[in-house]
Design an enzyme around this catalytic site. Structure first.
Site, PDB file in Angstrom:
ATOM      1  N   GLU A  83     -38.464  11.082 -41.064  1.00 51.79           N
ATOM      2  CA  GLU A  83     -37.967  12.441 -41.281  1.00 51.79           C
ATOM      3  C   GLU A  83     -37.652  13.079 -39.928  1.00 51.79           C
ATOM      4  O   GLU A  83     -38.247  12.715 -38.912  1.00 51.79           O
ATOM      5  CB  GLU A  83     -39.063  13.216 -42.053  1.00 51.79           C
ATOM      6  CG  GLU A  83     -38.857  14.677 -42.261  1.00 51.79           C
ATOM      7  CD  GLU A  83     -37.667  15.058 -43.094  1.00 51.79           C
ATOM      8  OE1 GLU A  83     -36.559  14.588 -42.774  1.00 51.79           O
ATOM      9  OE2 GLU A  83     -37.820  15.860 -44.034  1.00 51.79           O
ATOM     10  N   ASP A  84     -36.701  13.994 -39.920  1.00 52.42           N
ATOM     11  CA  ASP A  84     -36.397  14.679 -38.664  1.00 52.42           C
ATOM     12  C   ASP A  84     -37.435  15.749 -38.351  1.00 52.42           C
ATOM     13  O   ASP A  84     -37.924  15.860 -37.237  1.00 52.42           O
ATOM     14  CB  ASP A  84     -34.969  15.266 -38.678  1.00 52.42           C
ATOM     15  CG  ASP A  84     -34.698  16.179 -39.877  1.00 52.42           C
ATOM     16  OD1 ASP A  84     -35.569  16.322 -40.766  1.00 52.42           O
ATOM     17  OD2 ASP A  84     -33.590  16.754 -39.939  1.00 52.42           O
ATOM     18  N   LYS A  88     -43.366  21.292 -37.482  1.00 52.93           N
ATOM     19  CA  LYS A  88     -43.485  22.727 -37.184  1.00 52.93           C
ATOM     20  C   LYS A  88     -44.891  23.195 -37.506  1.00 52.93           C
ATOM     21  O   LYS A  88     -45.349  23.058 -38.645  1.00 52.93           O
ATOM     22  CB  LYS A  88     -42.491  23.523 -38.027  1.00 52.93           C
ATOM     23  CG  LYS A  88     -41.160  23.717 -37.351  1.00 52.93           C
ATOM     24  CD  LYS A  88     -40.312  24.751 -38.067  1.00 52.93           C
ATOM     25  CE  LYS A  88     -38.867  24.623 -37.628  1.00 52.93           C
ATOM     26  NZ  LYS A  88     -37.955  25.498 -38.380  1.00 52.93           N
ATOM     27  N   ASP A 143     -41.237  20.970 -42.095  1.00 56.84           N
ATOM     28  CA  ASP A 143     -41.332  22.427 -41.997  1.00 56.84           C
ATOM     29  C   ASP A 143     -42.316  22.885 -43.072  1.00 56.84           C
ATOM     30  O   ASP A 143     -43.518  22.905 -42.856  1.00 56.84           O
ATOM     31  CB  ASP A 143     -39.924  23.005 -42.150  1.00 56.84           C
ATOM     32  CG  ASP A 143     -39.879  24.510 -41.992  1.00 56.84           C
ATOM     33  OD1 ASP A 143     -40.911  25.112 -41.687  1.00 56.84           O
ATOM     34  OD2 ASP A 143     -38.796  25.103 -42.171  1.00 56.84           O
TER      35      ASP A 143
END
Ligand code: IMP
Ligand code: MG
Length: 188
Positions: free
Chosen positions: A106-107, A138, A110
């Site tokens: 995954e990038d 994050k 969040d």
């Protein structure tokens, strides 16, 4: 290059390269003797996954899945849809994942909604194991119901672009990760 010199660089190209090498070494150790199925989340993780795949010293299979949650905005719509890119991919994904050691690439994590959705899909397809490798995480003090085993960088809750991450399909080709502020947006 798009955005060069105007956006605040958060993670340099050199730092990314070094960290990708470390993550790949860790994965190579942890999965020694096994084949790994990398499930890359399109489109954001494609650049990270291609660098990571080339640095892992194990047999690697590469599959793709598409999950849309953001649309063109900077705030998650809250709804996550899984869209394999076509019928062939659906079959390829199912056969690669069944009984496989799956590493979802995954990038950025969040809210974690996208990953939660993908992980349950991978588990439904009968993966032997399912772990997550994300470039960015994050720190929002969200309690995710799943563990994220491999994290490239923990970052503050700011909107970032580059190295695969986009804003309205732009900036994916930046070789670094940069912060996108309101002042960087045309007409905002
Ligand atoms: P989540 O489901 O809230 O964890 O959102 C994950 C997805 O939202 C990622 O795969 C990204 O595509 C997108 N996303 C979240 N934060 C950012 C950001 O700061 N920049 C660009 N895309 C982001
Ligand atoms: Mg996106």
């Amino acid at each position: 290059m798009e955005g060069a010199g105007t956006l605040e660089v958060l993670i340099s190209e050199t730092a990314i390269r070094a960290r990708v090498t470390e993550l790949a070494a860790e994965i190579t150790r942890d999965y020694a003797g096994r084949d790994v199925v990398l499930v890359c989340l399109l489109k954001g993780a494609v650049i990270f996954a291609s660098d990571l795949a080339r640095a892992i010293r194990l047999p690697v299979r590469l599959e793709f899945v598409r999950a849309a949650s953001y649309g063109a905005g900077r705030v998650s719509s809250g709804e996550v849809r899984i869209e394999e890119t076509d019928g062939i991919d659906r079959a390829a994904l199912a056969s690669a994942v069944a009984g496989g050691e799956v590493l979802v690439v995954e990038d950025i994590v969040d809210s974690g909604r996208t990953l939660g959705r993908i992980l349950s899909h991978v588990q439904d397809l009968g993966a032997r194991s399912a772990e997550v490798c994300t470039l960015l995480y994050k720190d929002r003090n969200v309690d995710h119901p799943f563990g994220v085993r491999y994290i490239g960088f923990r970052i503050e809750d700011r909107f970032v672009v580059g190295y695969g991450l986009d804003f309205a399909e732009r900036y994916r080709n930046l070789p670094y990760v940069a912060v996108l502020e309101d002042r960087d947006l045309p007409g905002v």
